[in-house]
Structures are given as C-alpha cells and as structure tokens.
Scaffold this motif. Structure first.
Motif, PDB file in Angstrom:
ATOM      1  N   MET A 187       0.824  -1.211   0.000  1.00 28.32           N
ATOM      2  CA  MET A 187       0.000   0.000   0.000  1.00 28.32           C
ATOM      3  C   MET A 187       0.857   1.259   0.000  1.00 28.32           C
ATOM      4  O   MET A 187       1.919   1.311   0.617  1.00 28.32           O
ATOM      5  CB  MET A 187      -0.945  -0.010   1.198  1.00 28.32           C
ATOM      6  CG  MET A 187      -1.884  -1.210   1.211  1.00 28.32           C
ATOM      7  SD  MET A 187      -3.101  -1.161   2.538  1.00 28.32           S
ATOM      8  CE  MET A 187      -4.242   0.056   1.877  1.00 28.32           C
ATOM      9  N   TYR A 244      -9.213  -0.176  -0.107  1.00 25.97           N
ATOM     10  CA  TYR A 244      -8.646  -0.598  -1.388  1.00 25.97           C
ATOM     11  C   TYR A 244      -9.004   0.316  -2.561  1.00 25.97           C
ATOM     12  O   TYR A 244      -8.465   0.154  -3.663  1.00 25.97           O
ATOM     13  CB  TYR A 244      -9.043  -2.043  -1.698  1.00 25.97           C
ATOM     14  CG  TYR A 244     -10.521  -2.294  -1.891  1.00 25.97           C
ATOM     15  CD1 TYR A 244     -11.138  -2.100  -3.120  1.00 25.97           C
ATOM     16  CD2 TYR A 244     -11.303  -2.771  -0.845  1.00 25.97           C
ATOM     17  CE1 TYR A 244     -12.479  -2.354  -3.299  1.00 25.97           C
ATOM     18  CE2 TYR A 244     -12.651  -3.036  -1.012  1.00 25.97           C
ATOM     19  CZ  TYR A 244     -13.234  -2.821  -2.240  1.00 25.97           C
ATOM     20  OH  TYR A 244     -14.570  -3.066  -2.416  1.00 25.97           O
ATOM     21  N   HIS A 280     -13.433  -1.254   2.204  1.00 23.72           N
ATOM     22  CA  HIS A 280     -12.307  -1.828   2.945  1.00 23.72           C
ATOM     23  C   HIS A 280     -12.408  -3.350   2.939  1.00 23.72           C
ATOM     24  O   HIS A 280     -13.447  -3.910   3.284  1.00 23.72           O
ATOM     25  CB  HIS A 280     -12.309  -1.336   4.398  1.00 23.72           C
ATOM     26  CG  HIS A 280     -12.328   0.150   4.541  1.00 23.72           C
ATOM     27  ND1 HIS A 280     -13.502   0.877   4.503  1.00 23.72           N
ATOM     28  CD2 HIS A 280     -11.322   1.045   4.715  1.00 23.72           C
ATOM     29  CE1 HIS A 280     -13.220   2.167   4.660  1.00 23.72           C
ATOM     30  NE2 HIS A 280     -11.912   2.286   4.781  1.00 23.72           N
ATOM     31  N   TRP A 281     -11.313  -4.004   2.556  1.00 26.70           N
ATOM     32  CA  TRP A 281     -11.280  -5.460   2.631  1.00 26.70           C
ATOM     33  C   TRP A 281     -10.996  -5.910   4.055  1.00 26.70           C
ATOM     34  O   TRP A 281     -10.116  -5.360   4.730  1.00 26.70           O
ATOM     35  CB  TRP A 281     -10.188  -6.005   1.730  1.00 26.70           C
ATOM     36  CG  TRP A 281     -10.564  -6.089   0.274  1.00 26.70           C
ATOM     37  CD1 TRP A 281     -11.779  -6.414  -0.244  1.00 26.70           C
ATOM     38  CD2 TRP A 281      -9.689  -5.859  -0.837  1.00 26.70           C
ATOM     39  NE1 TRP A 281     -11.732  -6.397  -1.623  1.00 26.70           N
ATOM     40  CE2 TRP A 281     -10.465  -6.060  -2.004  1.00 26.70           C
ATOM     41  CE3 TRP A 281      -8.354  -5.514  -0.962  1.00 26.70           C
ATOM     42  CZ2 TRP A 281      -9.919  -5.922  -3.275  1.00 26.70           C
ATOM     43  CZ3 TRP A 281      -7.803  -5.370  -2.225  1.00 26.70           C
ATOM     44  CH2 TRP A 281      -8.591  -5.574  -3.370  1.00 26.70           C
ATOM     45  N   VAL A 313      -3.673  -7.018  -6.338  1.00 28.45           N
ATOM     46  CA  VAL A 313      -3.141  -5.644  -6.297  1.00 28.45           C
ATOM     47  C   VAL A 313      -1.728  -5.516  -6.867  1.00 28.45           C
ATOM     48  O   VAL A 313      -1.170  -4.418  -6.885  1.00 28.45           O
ATOM     49  CB  VAL A 313      -3.157  -5.087  -4.855  1.00 28.45           C
ATOM     50  CG1 VAL A 313      -4.570  -5.057  -4.310  1.00 28.45           C
ATOM     51  CG2 VAL A 313      -2.230  -5.870  -3.939  1.00 28.45           C
ATOM     52  N   ILE A 328      -6.545   2.914  -6.738  1.00 28.33           N
ATOM     53  CA  ILE A 328      -6.290   1.999  -5.634  1.00 28.33           C
ATOM     54  C   ILE A 328      -4.927   2.358  -5.041  1.00 28.33           C
ATOM     55  O   ILE A 328      -3.974   2.612  -5.779  1.00 28.33           O
ATOM     56  CB  ILE A 328      -6.336   0.518  -6.069  1.00 28.33           C
ATOM     57  CG1 ILE A 328      -5.267   0.198  -7.121  1.00 28.33           C
ATOM     58  CG2 ILE A 328      -7.729   0.166  -6.581  1.00 28.33           C
ATOM     59  CD1 ILE A 328      -5.119  -1.275  -7.429  1.00 28.33           C
TER      60      ILE A 328
END
Length: 424
Positions: A118, A136, A308-309, A331, A347
């Motif tokens: 991230m 995400y 949000h995952w 990702v 993302i």
C-alpha cells in the motif's frame, strides 16, 4: 443471536489457531487453503468472477466469489458469519460503524504482503492497534482547475502550492475578468443542490486539522482556515457574494463552458465535464483545497473510502493465507490491477494502473510523492441534515452582513449541541 454465535465460534477457533494473526508470515502449513469473497458491488460481479477464474487457473487455488444482491450486503454478511462452520474468508467493511459491528470477526492485515504494497494507510480501519480493514479504493475532492484557461490568464499550475499563492492567482484573474472573458472561481452557491460542497465537504478542512477522527465535541480551532477559503470563493467569482443562492448545476456549467478557472468538487465530476461539456482531460487537474494551514504545501486531496477489505478470523490459517495471497495477486498482477483500475479507479497500491479518470491519477500521484491525505472528517457530523442547514443559514448571513461570529456559533455550538443530543 447471530453475533453471539459468531463470537462463540471465534473463541473456539482461537484455541487452535493463532488468534487474529492475519497470516502475517504466510508460512506454508501443508494444507491447501481456499478463498471465498463476498462482493459488495453487483456491477463488478462479472469482473470479479473472471479474475477468480484466472487465479484458479494459474494457482489451482479455489476462489469463490458471491455477490450480494443490491441493498442486501449486510444481511448476507451476517448470515455467512453466523454459519456453524463459516467459509467466508474475505468481505467488505464500509466505515467505522461497520468496524464496530464486525471488528471482532476480522484478522489483522498488519505485516501481510498486501499491507506492505500500500502507498498509504490513511484509509485503513484500525482498532486497538490492529488494521482490520484496508481501504482498497477511494474518491477524492479538491479544487478542479482548467489549466487551459489558467494559461490564458498568464499563470501555470506550478505556481499554486499553498493558500497564499492560490489567493494571488485567483485575485489577479478576478481583477481582469472583464478583459479575460472568464473569472477565477465558479459561484459558491448555497442552494440545496450546491451547499453540500461547503456545509459538507469544505468543513472537512478545519475538522481534519483539528484531528477529528470520531464523533464527539469539537473546538473549532481552525475555523480561520475555513474563513480564508470561503472568503476567496465569495470574493473572486462573477457571482455577487450577497446573492449566492445559486444551484449546483449552475456552478458546473460555469466551469464546463469556460467561464471560470477554479471549481470545488470531486472525482465524480469527471464524466460530466469530459462527456456533457466535452472538456479535454489534459486541461483538467485537481489540486488540494489550500486554506492557509501551516505545512499545507504537503497536503494531498481530500480523499476517503467506504470500501475496505477484511479477512475473517473464523476460518483456518490456510484459508486466511490463501486469501492474503489472492488479494496480493489482485493488487500486484497485471490482470488484477487492470481490473481494479477499470472497476474502482484509484487503488492505493504500488503497482496500481493509472485510471482513465485523471483526478484519480492525480490523487494517487500526490500520495505517492509523500503528501498527506486530508481525511473525510465531515463523516463524523452529528445530525448531518440539521447541522448543515444551520451552517448554510449562517454562511448566507455572513455573506450579507459580514459577521463571521454567526458562522463560528453555527459551526461549533451547532455541532456540539447536536452531538450531545444524539449522545443522550
């Protein structure tokens, strides 16, 4: 009863598994895990199904994607988590409210491969030091700039780095509006279709800088910054500040037809500006809403997420690790990042593809350069409709009479009174 059952199952699971580990080390266990994702967005179902199929072909890992019917996500989620032997491994949390309800069922993302990929953790949902939801994708708002008009006025986007420079450019354009054929800002309309941009979105600046991250009373420490930018809007537009009860589509039309250089709005405006008004994407840039706060040269756009995952801690370690591996592939792989760019726009991951919407790309670029995100602190507004109505009345009164104290009262006292009423 469902929540009690799930909590009981979670306790039993914790006796045999590493509690809430989130599979940080991704160590092989000898057991083949599987993935079961409950998708939130029906419009993305086909894309997720194709991606799941591709991943299974590549790895042999079973990936099941179930899409909840529109408006039934929470009910479906409760049913899945409440099963005697829950199979759901990946699901979505929308915000802090969802975290309060489902946080006990979530594993910690901290230290996992997707977490390390991230570019920002500003959108994550954190509880007791554990990252239980990773943001995400996100939307953003700021000041949209017509760079073509800006150049015609003899200025460049690189000049604008803080409130002082924004003010200098805006006031110069406004002073020559008759000569140029366009003005600095679109109207700061306070009709219902427009006022949310200010009584909702703009208030995030003083709230963010005050550090508001949950519902509660506020001090209004940074209302002078709010005044700075509001005054700039009022005084550098073709619209008379006293008669600023204009509608939202009027401001959009002013910008779309080349009557103004600056327009406060969000990433959702891209389709209208490029489609309805035929604006060239290369002429558009979204910059932070500068307001005079110290250090704002490193500000990013006002970005937030309700996507949000979360990983279930009710399943086996093998299933959790399989889910982490799948998310990491989504990702980082070409297939995954292409789908995410097409379906979700920006993302916050290192391998993200550049989305077609230039505002998203610009938001990502600012974060990647180390700028801080200006959070959607306005989400914590108590009795939101009542608060906004009172603030709009005060803003209109200030435009007509010049007494800022009415805005301060409506903002701070109005907020705190409504919060305390809710808390009773």
């Amino acid at each position: 009863m469902k929540k009690l059952l799930v909590l009981f199952l979670a306790v039993l699971m914790a006796l045999s598994l590493t509690a809430c580990s989130g599979g940080k080390d991704n160590e092989p266990t000898g057991e083949t895990g599987k993935v079961y994702y409950l998708n939130f967005k029906p419009e993305a179902d086909e894309a997720w199904q194709e991606l799941a199929k591709k991943y299974t072909e590549l790895t042999g890992v079973e990936v099941k994607v179930v899409t909840a019917a529109s408006g039934n996500y929470e009910t479906t989620l409760e049913n899945e988590l409440g099963k005697a032997n829950p199979e759901l491994t990946l699901f979505q949390l929308t915000n802090d409210g969802a975290l309060a309800v489902y946080g006990d069922y979530c594993a910690d993302w901290t230290g996992t491969a997707p977490y390390s990929e991230m570019t920002t953790h500003d959108f994550d949902l954190v509880k007791d030091g554990k990252t239980l939801g990773i943001g995400y994708c996100y939307e953003c708002f700021g000041i949209i700039v017509n760079k073509k008009l800006l150049a015609e006025a003899g200025h460049d986007i690189s000049e604008i780095t803080n409130f002082e420079t924004l003010k200098a450019v805006a006031e110069d354009i406004h002073s020559r509006a008759a000569e140029l054929g366009f003005d600095a800002f679109t109207n700061a309309g306070l009709a219902d279709s427009s006022s949310w941009r200010f009584s909702g979105h703009l208030i995030t600046l003083p709230l963010h800088y005050e550090g508001v991250t949950a519902k509660g009373e506020i001090k209004g420490t940074y209302l002078n910054e709010f005044k700075n930018i509001w005054d700039l809007y009022l005084n550098n537009s073709a619209t008379d500040p006293v008669a600023n009860n204009t509608a939202g589509d009027e401001a959009e039309a002013e910008f779309g037809t080349g009557k103004a250089v600056f327009y406060q709005n969000g990433s959702w405006e891209y389709a209208a500006l490029t489609g309805n008004y035929g604006m060239n994407p290369e002429d558009l840039q979204m910059i932070p809403i500068y307001c005079g706060h110290e250090g704002e040269e490193k500000a990013g756009l006002c970005s937030g997420s309700e996507a949000h995952w979360a990983i279930s801690n009710l399943v086996s370690e093998a299933d959790r690790n399989a889910t982490i591996d799948f998310v990491n592939w989504v990702v980082t792989s070409d297939e995954g990042t292409t789908m995410m760019a097409e379906q979700f726009g920006p993302i916050p991951f290192k391998s993200a593809k550049e989305p077609a919407n230039v505002f998203f790309a610009q938001a990502n670029a600012l974060l990647a350069q180390g700028n801080y995100n200006v959070s959607w602190a306005f989400n914590y507004t108590p009795a939101v409709n009542d608060f906004r109505a009172g603030l709009v009345t005060a803003l209109r009164d200030y435009a007509q009479n010049g007494d800022w104290s009415v805005v301060e009262t409506a903002f701070v006292s109005g907020w705190n009174n409504l919060y305390n009423q809710e808390a009773e």
